[in-house]
Scaffold this active site. Structure first.
Site, mmCIF file in Angstrom:
data_model
loop_
_atom_site.group_PDB
_atom_site.id
_atom_site.type_symbol
_atom_site.label_atom_id
_atom_site.label_comp_id
_atom_site.label_asym_id
_atom_site.label_seq_id
_atom_site.Cartn_x
_atom_site.Cartn_y
_atom_site.Cartn_z
ATOM 1 N N ASP A 43 36.925 39.934 40.143
ATOM 2 C CA ASP A 43 37.330 38.673 40.747
ATOM 3 C C ASP A 43 36.778 37.558 39.842
ATOM 4 O O ASP A 43 36.081 37.805 38.854
ATOM 5 C CB ASP A 43 36.831 38.563 42.192
ATOM 6 C CG ASP A 43 37.677 37.567 42.992
ATOM 7 O OD1 ASP A 43 38.391 36.753 42.373
ATOM 8 O OD2 ASP A 43 37.609 37.583 44.240
HETATM 9 C C1 NOJ Z 1 39.088 34.323 43.808
HETATM 10 C C2 NOJ Z 1 39.600 35.032 45.021
HETATM 11 O O1 NOJ Z 1 38.552 35.742 45.653
HETATM 12 C C3 NOJ Z 1 40.736 36.000 44.746
HETATM 13 O O2 NOJ Z 1 41.259 36.436 45.961
HETATM 14 C C4 NOJ Z 1 41.779 35.360 43.899
HETATM 15 O O3 NOJ Z 1 42.822 36.288 43.674
HETATM 16 C C5 NOJ Z 1 41.150 34.899 42.602
HETATM 17 N N1 NOJ Z 1 40.104 33.926 42.888
HETATM 18 C C6 NOJ Z 1 42.175 34.294 41.653
HETATM 19 O O4 NOJ Z 1 42.593 33.071 42.096
#
Ligand code: NOJ
Length: 735
Positions: A284
């Site tokens: 993430d």
């Molecule tokens: C952080 C988030 O936790 C995740 O769900 C998301 O896909 C990513 N950022 C990318 O934006």
């Protein structure tokens, strides 16, 4: 370095065996050819994912991502879309780097891309798996036409934590329903052939157990037994992988002391060795770097080493791999073969998407213009939005009558923006044709008063609201949470309706008018007070682009509500966590006068609205359950049947739910656990038999020795229209 024509490599590759079509990301000759000629730096570039400067979905931004692409340092981009812009970036990658390896474009297409569907928690309340698959298919087509290849969805995080803002992005509390939805969304996104330009790659997230943060605070510590994890949290991730998902996102949280980003047990033992996952794993957003703050890595370089060696293939936004991986390989801290495997997995998926055949196949200004926000897409969004709403309470107030003088009250009634919810893809408020207020105006004469905003303590609008209500024949109050109060980094410590909205409801109810309350919110709320005051409570979630019309459709009876809660609504925060698959304890609360039983002194044990609850404008009656036999053994099965009668005067859809209880086990079992459901649509006076098969798989669980399977003994089977409204019948099983 000399530029190598990709076409040359493709010719060599074509001479080798033909690539498989099924979404298995096996081996592609082009990938073998590439790996043979790639430098270490070029390999690392394929493990790097950076955001563009178009959309902000995390705390950092990277200047110069165009230079990174040009230098082959970044093989993947997210938050860049439109056919035009993705083409421009792809041209840089294809024409200006030595090997011309195409970029992979990712984006958070969570509940729609341009046509926005209800938030995922809302959609899960439809229990309409086909409709959810359809929403994903539409989202994929729209996103793919804008040049995207990859969506960060389905979000498979089970959650029983209403404080956590991201509960809005998932499918609720239940692993059985959540698994069916995860698989359906994966099928919807990926279709049968990932190289089809109407499909996008799914990303199963947030692996794992991100939905169980302590105290409901986003990113917080998660700790649970392996048994609980496997039974109640892992199944939806696995279901999405079984349905063919070829990417997985590691979650921000730690699990049992090890951040998921470098958790070998999750990424290798379970995901790859047990489940046979063949795609790639992405971190993430800066998840690798965050292992330093977790106290798991000594610095960002160390974090990169830990993540790569644990099986994490791609670094989202952290630049840890970009800055340190070459050195880590050269110093032997990461084997080059480990990096090669990561690169191979990523390139295999690029091949599966058809990007080596035509890197620009997804960027189509023509498809973007013709397949986006079409009338069909909007009609589906409207239908799915109505089907996601849950009628929590109705004292005969709903449906409202068209043509009658209607007071519409509440700032949220006039908001188009809030209808879209958080994580709204590329959805724009300009595409929302009507607020709830606008839509009601089309069917009834309306007096509108703002009354109260969704936040703050401004009561100056109360008087106008009360006067509008007094002179109306029917009253609609729209209240809830600002749409940015759910989603990422949007935890709350209080799950009541914010501001002075409930106070306004108190005043409105005091006029003697029955108030139909429409709720816009992204989490289970404590609605105890609203339940006392309102004549009707309609949970509309954030219903998307067509949400205004969808709400009016339900309020005025053009659509008979049929949603059922996929998550329990507590009476108060003190009951949390509360969910339908709770265990009995050694001292279950049975005797009202007893002290030493598992209970509260100040509130009932039961929730306000149970999992599976949801009313209709018609009435459904259930017969007693009949069983084909009261026992079965080994690989056999029995059928449980009920007759469901529509005892009202209009057509309606009912979700018939089946739960079981294993009375005695080698480990204790839930008092009720969802094991099946079927949606039936019945005309007035019509009845239908609904049957469920119960076999060894239905009653299997992680036994004391951590093997999955059934145990001999006695069971109780329940069927009904809600987890707290069921008929029951015993049966037994012998191994
Ligand atoms: C952080 C988030 O936790 C995740 O769900 C998301 O896909 C990513 N950022 C990318 O934006």
């Amino acid at each position: 370095m000399k530029k190598v024509a990709l076409a040359t490599l493709l010719l060599v590759a074509a001479a080798c065996t033909q690539a498989p079509k099924a979404p298995t990301a096996k081996s592609y000759p082009i990938v073998d050819s590439l790996l043979k000629v790639m430098t270490l730096e070029e390999k690392v570039g394929q493990t790097v994912l950076f955001t563009s400067d178009w959309t902000v979905t995390g705390p950092t931004m990277r200047e110069g991502y165009l230079d990174d692409i040009r230098a082959g340092r970044c093989g993947n981009i997210f938050n860049a879309y439109t056919a035009g812009y993705t083409r421009k970036l792809q041209e840089i990658a294809v024409n200006e780097t030595r090997l011309g390896i195409p970029l992979l474009f990712g984006y958070d297409v969570i509940h729609g891309f341009r046509t926005i569907f209800p938030i995922n928690l809302g959609m899960s309340c439809s229990w309409d798996v086909e409709a959810i698959e359809e929403s994903a298919r539409i989202a994929a087509r729209e996103a793919a036409a804008a040049g995207l290849h990859w969506t960060y969805s389905p979000m498979c995080d089970i959650s029983v934590e209403p404080r956590w803002g991201r509960i809005s992005e998932g499918a609720g509390e239940d692993a059985f329903l959540g698994s069916l939805i995860a698989a359906a969304m994966t099928r919807g996104y990926q279709g049968d052939d990932l190289s089809d330009v109407g499909t996008v790659l799914a990303c199963v997230k947030h692996y794992a157990a991100y939905g169980a943060p302590q105290a409901g605070r986003d990113y917080n510590t998660v700790d649970m037994s392996e048994r609980w994890l496997r039974e109640f949290y892992l199944p939806p991730y696995k279901a999405a992988i079984d349905a063919g998902a070829l990417s997985v996102m590691a979650s921000f949280n730690e699990l049992d002391g090890v951040p998921a980003t470098a958790n070998r047990h999750l990424l290798q033992d379970i995901l790859r060795d047990e489940w046979g996952f063949r795609g790639f794993v992405v971190s993430d957003y800066t998840g690798i770097n965050e292992m330093v703050m977790h106290g798991y890595a000594s610095d960002v370089e160390d974090a990169g080493r830990l993540a790569m060696n644990a099986g994490l293939d791609m670094d989202m936004q952290g630049a840890s791999y970009m800055d340190y991986m070459v050195g880590l390989v050269r110093s032997g801290k990461v084997r080059e073969s480990t990096l090669d495997e990561a690169v191979r997995r990523i390139l295999n998926v690029k091949a599966e998407l058809g990007l080596f055949d035509d890197p620009f196949r997804y960027c189509s200004a023509e498809r973007e213009a013709t397949e986006t926000l079409t009338e069909d897409n909007k009609a589906a969004a409207r239908r799915i939005a109505s089907g996601s709403m849950v009628l929590l309470k109705n004292d005969g107030v709903l449906p409202l009558q068209k043509g009658k003088r209607t007071a519409v009250i509440g700032a949220l009634a006039a908001s188009k923006d809030d209808l879209l919810g958080s994580w709204r893809g590329a959805g724009e408020v300009e595409s929302v044709p009507a607020s709830i207020l606008d839509a009601i105006r089309e069917v009834a004469p309306v007096a509108y008063a703002e009354g109260a905003k969704e936040m703050g303590d401004d009561r100056s609008g109360f008087a106008a609201a009360l006067s509008a209500a007094r002179s109306a024949e029917q009253v609609v109050l729209v209240i809830g949470e600002d749409c940015q109060w759910s989603g990422e980094a949007a935890s709350r410590s209080d799950i009541r309706i914010p501001g002075v909205q409930t106070e306004l409801l108190e005043k409105l109810a005091a006029t003697g008018k029955k108030v139909a309350v429409v709720l816009l919110n992204g989490r289970p709320l404590d609605l105890s007070r609203e339940n006392e005051l309102a004549g009707a409570l309609l949970e509309a979630w954030y219903p998307g682009t067509m949400g205004g019309y969808a709400v009016a459709d339900v309020l005025f009876g053009d659509f008979n509500p049929c949603g059922k809660l996929s998550v329990t609504f507590p009476r108060c925060l003190g009951q949390v966590p509360i969910y339908h698959y709770a265990k009995n304890t050694g001292r279950p609360y049975i005797h009202p006068e007893a002290k030493y039983e598992s209970r509260y002194l100040d509130v009932a044990n039961e929730p306000l609205f149970a999992f599976g609850h949801g009313l209709s404008y018609t009435d459904f009656e259930y017969s007693a359950i009949s069983l084909s036999s009261d026992s079965f053994s080994g690989g056999g099965s029995i059928r449980a049947t009920v007759t469901v009668l529509n005892n009202g005067s209009r057509e309606g859809t009912e979700t018939v739910q089946m739960y079981i209880r294993d009375l005695v086990g080698s480990v204790t079992r839930p008092v009720k656990q969802l094991k099946g459901f079927e949606r039936v649509t019945l005309g007035p006076g019509e009845s239908k038999e609904v049957s469920f098969t119960i076999d060894a798989e239905t009653i299997s669980f992680w036994r004391q020795d951590m093997t999955w399977g059934p145990e001999s003994g006695d069971f109780m089977l329940f069927i009904g229209g809600s987890s707290d409204d069921v008929k029951e019948i015993p049966f037994s099983y012998a191994e």
